[in-house]
Design an enzyme around this catalytic site. Structure first.
Site, PDB file in Angstrom:
ATOM      1  N   CYS A 175      37.170  20.679 -76.521  1.00 32.23           N
ATOM      2  CA  CYS A 175      36.583  19.516 -77.190  1.00 32.23           C
ATOM      3  C   CYS A 175      35.068  19.562 -77.282  1.00 32.23           C
ATOM      4  O   CYS A 175      34.464  18.691 -77.910  1.00 32.23           O
ATOM      5  CB  CYS A 175      36.988  18.248 -76.434  1.00 32.23           C
ATOM      6  SG  CYS A 175      36.328  18.171 -74.740  1.00 32.23           S
ATOM      7  N   GLN A 176      34.423  20.552 -76.658  1.00 36.07           N
ATOM      8  CA  GLN A 176      32.963  20.518 -76.569  1.00 36.07           C
ATOM      9  C   GLN A 176      32.281  20.452 -77.933  1.00 36.07           C
ATOM     10  O   GLN A 176      31.249  19.795 -78.089  1.00 36.07           O
ATOM     11  CB  GLN A 176      32.450  21.747 -75.804  1.00 36.07           C
ATOM     12  CG  GLN A 176      32.888  21.811 -74.346  1.00 36.07           C
ATOM     13  CD  GLN A 176      34.185  22.577 -74.180  1.00 36.07           C
ATOM     14  OE1 GLN A 176      34.973  22.695 -75.113  1.00 36.07           O
ATOM     15  NE2 GLN A 176      34.404  23.113 -72.985  1.00 36.07           N
TER      16      GLN A 176
END
Length: 486
Positions: free
Chosen positions: A79-80
């Site tokens: 998700c970064q």
């Protein structure tokens, strides 16, 4: 002979097994798991013996034929590159491109359904979200998207996007997002009675926090108030304490302290029996990257209802094919109208919520719309408690502005005893047992699985090769789109 599992599943980007906890609570059997981080692998193996070699490493090195046939594939892809706390580079980030590795496996293995999770920032990256849904469509899956807040079940503000996809459109038409109950818990309910002294911030650390720009801009956000839910737990909870971390206040002259790893596990919905790493830093990082098992279990129960074609009451509006809810929030009234009471979802999420609670402080209340209590043959009882409704703006002083509180319940919602609702929901589930999947029909179109193949068969790609492969994958995707439109 071991009983036949209700369904089988594979999990990618497995982390420490949050998805597995949820799906096994529903009678599922994990046949494959992939996780890159060796430290997360160690925690995973500490909680699940792995004699059959179910857990493997880097998803980029997996050959699709390694995966045994499975009914459902789940995963929280990195998700970064989508997070509001990052650079939001989407698929221009190397980590974001790992989503295409997921598509590669889904396209080959063709499970009946997929359940994916990511941060809410994905909803505001419209082009990225559109490509996610298009890639699932090209792989043969029709998908719907919704934002859920785990604060309904655990005392932590944690909004996450969930994507549900079905290979068969008929299964999608039977799918309904489940109604998630409100337990109205406060973070103080998860606190340990005798926390370790090492959790206290030093005088130097606390002075830095108090003098920070963030603390001045968001007064009260750094300290946990009474009757409040905690802020979102992040993987950088302890090492990045200056920015997003929240602390437990101590009476003066003691300084505030960090949440303990076990308290964080309770905030995330992991059971008390779950084995955590001894190193605090690893525990914070792994829990901050995890999913909330009670919420995942509720959603997966709704997926199984659609796959098993059980007779269910249609009490709401069905989300249209490909519908995307782009709002960062949606009201509980809208959720009630577009959802239905799935008895198994209700039962399993409450059961896992209870398992993740301190034994001496179990959840006390369960709030649902009036029509849901009627379905359960129970009368809702209004619960007059400070935790149920958020304090009014007038009653909040500067010290508590920015803190997380539960929103006030809609007027047509009521509360009942948590234990009574759990008992009644479980009783109703036993009255209407699930049918399970057909024997061979589920896997008739799945690819051949080579049981003799080693768990890792491709060389680890270098950064250059990996970048080239990602670029080629995007070009091929664009070529297919042009060809289909010509």
């Amino acid at each position: 002979m071991a009983p036949r599992p209700r369904f089988t599943f594979a999990e990618c980007f497995a982390g420490i097994g949050g998805f597995r906890l949820a799906l096994e609570a529903l009678g599922g059997k994990c046949v494959f798991a992939s996780e890159y981080c060796h430290f997360a692998q160690a925690t995973y193996r500490a909680n699940w013996l792995d004699p059959a070699g179910v857990l493997v490493g880097d998803i980029r090195r997996i050959v699709p034929s390694q995966l045994p046939p499975h009914d459902v594939l789940v995963g929280g892809f990195p998700c970064q590159s989508f997070s509001n706390a990052g650079d939001r580079l989407g698929f221009d980030d190397e980590r974001g491109m790992l989503f295409f590795e997921l598509i590669r496996l889904i396209s080959h293995c063709r499970p009946r359904a997929v359940l994916l999770e990511n941060v809410r920032g994905l909803l505001t990256q419209h082009e990225t979200l559109r490509e996610v849904l298009e890639q699932l469509g090209r792989a043969g899956y029709s998908a719907v998207v919704r934002l859920f807040d785990a604060a309904s079940l655990v005392p932590q503000r944690r909004k996450r996007v969930f994507i549900v996809g079905f290979r068969n459109d008929a299964d999608l038409r039977r799918f309904h997002w489940p109604l998630i109950p409100e337990t109205r818990r406060a973070a103080e309910e998860v606190l340990e009675k005798n926390p370790h002294p090492s959790l206290e911030l030093s005088a130097h650390q606390w002075n830095k926090v108090e003098s920070s720009v963030y603390a001045r801009q968001h007064p009260g956000a750094k300290l946990l108030p009474r009757h409040a839910i905690s802020q979102t737990l992040q993987s950088s909870y302890k090492r990045g304490y200056m920015l997003y971390s929240q602390f437990v206040p101590h009476p003066p002259p003691a300084n505030p302290r960090f949440f303990s790893p076990r308290e964080c596990a309770r905030l995330m919905g992991f059971p008390e029996s779950f084995v955590l790493p001894r190193q605090e830093g690893l525990a914070y990082r792994q829990l901050g990257n995890a999913v909330c098992p009670p919420l995942v279990a509720a959603l997966m129960a709704a997926v199984l209802t659609a796959l098993e074609d059980r007779a269910i009451d249609d009490r709401g509006l069905h989300a249209s094919l490909g519908q995307v809810e782009r709002e960062a929030d949606y009201s509980m009234e809208a959720a009630a109208l577009s959802s239905q009471l799935n008895l198994e979802s209700l039962s399993v999420c409450l059961r896992l919520t209870l398992a993740s609670s301190a034994s001496d402080r179990p959840p006390q209340r369960c709030c649902l719309p009036a029509w849901a209590f009627e379905r359960l043959s129970m009368e809702g009882e209004v619960c007059d408690d400070a935790v149920v409704a958020a304090p009014s703006a007038e009653s909040l002083d500067a010290a508590t502005v920015g803190a997380g509180f539960h929103a006030a319940l809609p007027s047509d919602w009521a509360c009942h005893s948590f234990s009574a609702v759990l008992a009644r929901a479980s009783e109703c589930c036993q009255e209407a047992p699930s049918q399970g999947f057909a024997d061979a029909a589920c896997h008739s179109s799945m690819a051949y699985h080579d049981t003799k193949m080693h768990s890792q068969t491709l060389p680890a790609p270098t950064t250059v090769i990996k970048g080239e492969a990602a670029a080629l994958m995007r070009k091929w995707s664009q070529a297919l789109l042009l060809r289909s439109s010509s």
